[in-house]
Motif scaffolding. Structure first.
Motif, PDB file in Angstrom:
ATOM      1  N   VAL A  15       0.841  -1.199   0.000  1.00 38.48           N
ATOM      2  CA  VAL A  15       0.000   0.000   0.000  1.00 38.48           C
ATOM      3  C   VAL A  15       0.874   1.246   0.000  1.00 38.48           C
ATOM      4  CG1 VAL A  15      -1.666   1.345   1.346  1.00 38.48           C
ATOM      5  CG2 VAL A  15      -1.958  -1.135   1.104  1.00 38.48           C
ATOM      6  N   TYR A  16       1.931   1.227   0.811  1.00 39.38           N
ATOM      7  CA  TYR A  16       2.863   2.356   0.869  1.00 39.38           C
ATOM      8  C   TYR A  16       3.465   2.654  -0.503  1.00 39.38           C
ATOM      9  CZ  TYR A  16       7.610   4.195   1.195  1.00 39.38           C
ATOM     10  OH  TYR A  16       8.766   4.879   0.958  1.00 39.38           O
ATOM     11  N   GLN A  17       3.939   1.629  -1.191  1.00 37.29           N
ATOM     12  CA  GLN A  17       4.569   1.838  -2.486  1.00 37.29           C
ATOM     13  C   GLN A  17       3.580   2.405  -3.501  1.00 37.29           C
ATOM     14  OE1 GLN A  17       6.733  -1.573  -3.909  1.00 37.29           O
ATOM     15  NE2 GLN A  17       8.080  -1.657  -2.129  1.00 37.29           N
ATOM     16  N   ARG A  18       2.349   1.901  -3.465  1.00 37.28           N
ATOM     17  CA  ARG A  18       1.338   2.410  -4.410  1.00 37.28           C
ATOM     18  C   ARG A  18       0.977   3.857  -4.100  1.00 37.28           C
ATOM     19  NH1 ARG A  18      -3.118  -2.369  -5.540  1.00 37.28           N
ATOM     20  NH2 ARG A  18      -1.662  -4.088  -5.929  1.00 37.28           N
ATOM     21  N   LEU A  19       0.775   4.158  -2.828  1.00 36.47           N
ATOM     22  CA  LEU A  19       0.439   5.528  -2.464  1.00 36.47           C
ATOM     23  C   LEU A  19       1.593   6.478  -2.767  1.00 36.47           C
ATOM     24  CD1 LEU A  19      -1.431   5.061   0.940  1.00 36.47           C
ATOM     25  CD2 LEU A  19      -2.416   5.799  -1.234  1.00 36.47           C
ATOM     26  N   GLN A  20       2.814   6.053  -2.479  1.00 40.15           N
ATOM     27  CA  GLN A  20       3.968   6.891  -2.767  1.00 40.15           C
ATOM     28  C   GLN A  20       4.027   7.222  -4.259  1.00 40.15           C
ATOM     29  OE1 GLN A  20       8.023   5.416  -3.164  1.00 40.15           O
ATOM     30  NE2 GLN A  20       8.667   6.772  -1.501  1.00 40.15           N
ATOM     31  N   GLN A  21       3.820   6.215  -5.112  1.00 42.89           N
ATOM     32  CA  GLN A  21       3.855   6.445  -6.550  1.00 42.89           C
ATOM     33  C   GLN A  21       2.741   7.391  -6.987  1.00 42.89           C
ATOM     34  OE1 GLN A  21       6.135   5.793  -8.560  1.00 42.89           O
ATOM     35  NE2 GLN A  21       5.253   6.032 -10.588  1.00 42.89           N
ATOM     36  N   GLN A  22       1.558   7.247  -6.407  1.00 47.40           N
ATOM     37  CA  GLN A  22       0.442   8.130  -6.764  1.00 47.40           C
ATOM     38  C   GLN A  22       0.689   9.560  -6.312  1.00 47.40           C
ATOM     39  OE1 GLN A  22      -3.191   6.388  -5.273  1.00 47.40           O
ATOM     40  NE2 GLN A  22      -2.913   4.502  -6.438  1.00 47.40           N
ATOM     41  N   ILE A  23       1.381   9.716  -5.191  1.00 48.77           N
ATOM     42  CA  ILE A  23       1.714  11.062  -4.716  1.00 48.77           C
ATOM     43  C   ILE A  23       2.800  11.681  -5.598  1.00 48.77           C
ATOM     44  CG2 ILE A  23       2.770  12.361  -2.820  1.00 48.77           C
ATOM     45  CD1 ILE A  23       1.385  10.360  -0.908  1.00 48.77           C
ATOM     46  N   ILE A  24       3.828  10.898  -5.913  1.00 49.17           N
ATOM     47  CA  ILE A  24       4.935  11.404  -6.725  1.00 49.17           C
ATOM     48  C   ILE A  24       4.457  11.821  -8.110  1.00 49.17           C
ATOM     49  CG2 ILE A  24       7.066  10.723  -7.924  1.00 49.17           C
ATOM     50  CD1 ILE A  24       7.730   9.014  -5.468  1.00 49.17           C
TER      51      ILE A  24
END
Length: 224
Positions: A15-24
């Motif tokens: 979840v962290y990796q997906r959210l980080q990518q969506q934020i970036i």
């Protein structure tokens, strides 16, 4: 020796990796409110891994938790970017210096192939592909530098400035092409000082352009 099984990513890490990518990539916009229940439903998980992921993103400065359990994507910050770019530039230059004696002809050829693909992505205005290839270009130096601390530090800092690159890509996406050519030329000549200088120039020059553009937008918003 018996190989140990490779562990799968934990739910919170995924979840962290997906959210980080969506934020970036600005899929989740600066300032956007994040609801852990809605995110849990979207990812098909419980609220616990979402909360753990948001906590990690808060530690990285990509989200901010406010009173009353409100969490928002951190807004783009010119001051933060102005402070971060020189550090990133210095660390990438150090990685290049450490990597140069270890670069093989095949590595330089790989750098040129990546740069060619990078140029094509720029010309097609494909921000996601261009920035992924830019990561691959500079990432090769990180890999060859054989310095895990450098990689770890840059992995933590890069998301703070990568969002700004996405936000300003249409205005400054072409800036890195000449710098990459100069970096390649320095590698081919095995010129460490030129390599360090052009690598720092690449990141610091980009930083100046992006920070100036963000400050211009902030001033415009304050006056409206």
């Amino acid at each position: 020796m018996k190989n140990q099984p490779i562990p799968r990513l934990s739910l919170s890490e995924e979840v962290y990796q997906r959210l980080q990518q969506q934020i970036i990539t600005l899929t989740l916009a600066p300032g956007q409110k994040l609801n852990d229940q809605e995110l849990a439903e979207a990812f098909g998980v419980s609220r616990t891994p979402v909360r753990e992921a948001l906590k990690k993103l808060e530690e990285e400065g990509l989200v901010v938790a406010k009173r009353g359990s409100r969490t928002n994507v951190t807004r783009l910050d010119a001051t933060q970017a102005r402070q971060t770019f020189p550090i990133v530039a210095t660390l990438h230059a150090l990685a290049a210096r450490l990597a140069l004696p270890l670069l093989k002809a095949a590595d330089i050829e790989q750098l040129r192939d990546i740069h060619q693909a990078f140029q094509e992505a720029i010309m097609q205005d494909d921000a996601e592909a261009a920035l992924r290839l830019d990561d691959a270009f500079h990432g090769l130096f990180l890999t060859r530098s054989q310095n895990g601390q450098l990689s770890e530090t840059l992995n933590r800092l890069t998301p703070l400035i990568r969002r700004l690159e996405y936000a300003q890509f249409s205005r400054h996406g072409h800036d890195s092409m000449a710098d990459h050519e100069a970096i390649l030329a320095a590698c081919e000549k095995r010129d460490a000082e030129a390599l360090v200088r052009t690598t720092e120039q690449n990141w610091n020059g980009l930083g100046r352009h992006l920070v100036a553009a963000l400050e211009e937008e902030e001033t415009s918003c304050d006056q409206s």
